[in-house]
Design a protein around this motif. Structure first.
Motif, PDB file in Angstrom:
ATOM      1  N   ARG A 213       0.815  -1.376  -0.019  1.00  0.00           N
ATOM      2  CA  ARG A 213      -0.037   0.139  -0.136  1.00  0.00           C
ATOM      3  C   ARG A 213       1.087   1.420   0.059  1.00  0.00           C
ATOM      4  NH1 ARG A 213      -2.451   0.276   6.130  1.00  0.00           N
ATOM      5  NH2 ARG A 213      -1.786   2.490   6.510  1.00  0.00           N
ATOM      6  N   LEU A 214       2.226   1.057   0.307  1.00  0.00           N
ATOM      7  CA  LEU A 214       2.926   2.340   0.236  1.00  0.00           C
ATOM      8  C   LEU A 214       3.648   2.439  -1.171  1.00  0.00           C
ATOM      9  CD1 LEU A 214       4.605   1.940   3.856  1.00  0.00           C
ATOM     10  CD2 LEU A 214       2.621   3.289   3.125  1.00  0.00           C
TER      11      LEU A 214
ATOM     12  N   THR B 159       3.218   5.636  -2.823  1.00  0.00           N
ATOM     13  CA  THR B 159       3.841   6.760  -1.985  1.00  0.00           C
ATOM     14  C   THR B 159       5.264   6.924  -2.326  1.00  0.00           C
ATOM     15  OG1 THR B 159       2.057   6.791  -0.622  1.00  0.00           O
ATOM     16  CG2 THR B 159       3.991   7.934   0.185  1.00  0.00           C
TER      17      THR B 159
ATOM     18  N   GLN C 162      -1.442  12.566   1.343  1.00  0.00           N
ATOM     19  CA  GLN C 162      -2.170  11.261   2.142  1.00  0.00           C
ATOM     20  C   GLN C 162      -3.225  11.657   3.327  1.00  0.00           C
ATOM     21  OE1 GLN C 162      -0.685   8.208   0.538  1.00  0.00           O
ATOM     22  NE2 GLN C 162       0.403   9.910  -0.675  1.00  0.00           N
TER      23      GLN C 162
ATOM     24  N   ASP D  40      -2.655   7.024   6.781  1.00  0.00           N
ATOM     25  CA  ASP D  40      -1.602   6.579   5.815  1.00  0.00           C
ATOM     26  C   ASP D  40      -0.140   7.479   5.916  1.00  0.00           C
ATOM     27  OD1 ASP D  40      -3.198   4.888   4.668  1.00  0.00           O
ATOM     28  OD2 ASP D  40      -3.893   6.017   2.908  1.00  0.00           O
TER      29      ASP D  40
ATOM     30  N   PHE E 164       3.186   5.402   6.961  1.00  0.00           N
ATOM     31  CA  PHE E 164       4.272   5.711   5.971  1.00  0.00           C
ATOM     32  C   PHE E 164       5.666   6.277   6.796  1.00  0.00           C
ATOM     33  CE2 PHE E 164       6.982   8.357   3.196  1.00  0.00           C
ATOM     34  CZ  PHE E 164       7.280   7.492   2.305  1.00  0.00           C
TER      35      PHE E 164
END
Length: 106
Positions: free
Chosen positions: A31-32, A35, A55, A59, A63
């Protein structure tokens, strides 16, 4: 952290550790990945900040925690736990006291 670590591993070493931490965060936490891919190369913290503000709070916090944890673990494997703790003690103490004062403000 950059100021504390540059005399020991050099500016290029700090940047390499930062970039590797970003890569590992994306690999370990899918999910990162997007990013991590948005953060430009080099250790430009304003660029990192601009990615984080896009974000949601949860999140961005996740992160940041993963990035710092990964960075710390990589540094520990490079220079050892004792030296890592000594070099970053002032960074963590400062960071924790800033967070504490922000949480208690009205």
């Amino acid at each position: 952290m950059e100021v504390a670590l540059t005399p020991v591993i050099g500016q290029q070493g700090v940047v390499a550790l930062y970039r590797r931490s970003l890569h590992l965060c994306g690999a370990a936490h899918p999910r990162l990945t997007s990013t991590c891919n948005k953060v430009p190369s080099g250790m430009v913290l304003t660029a990192l900040n601009s990615v984080l503000v896009e974000q949601n709070e949860a999140d961005a916090r996740f992160f940041g925690e993963m990035l710092l944890t990964t960075f710390y673990e990589l540094l520990t494997t490079l220079i050892g736990p004792s030296l890592t703790a000594r070099l970053l003690r002032g960074v963590w103490d400062s960071s924790l006291s800033d967070t504490h004062s922000q949480e208690n403000s009205p």
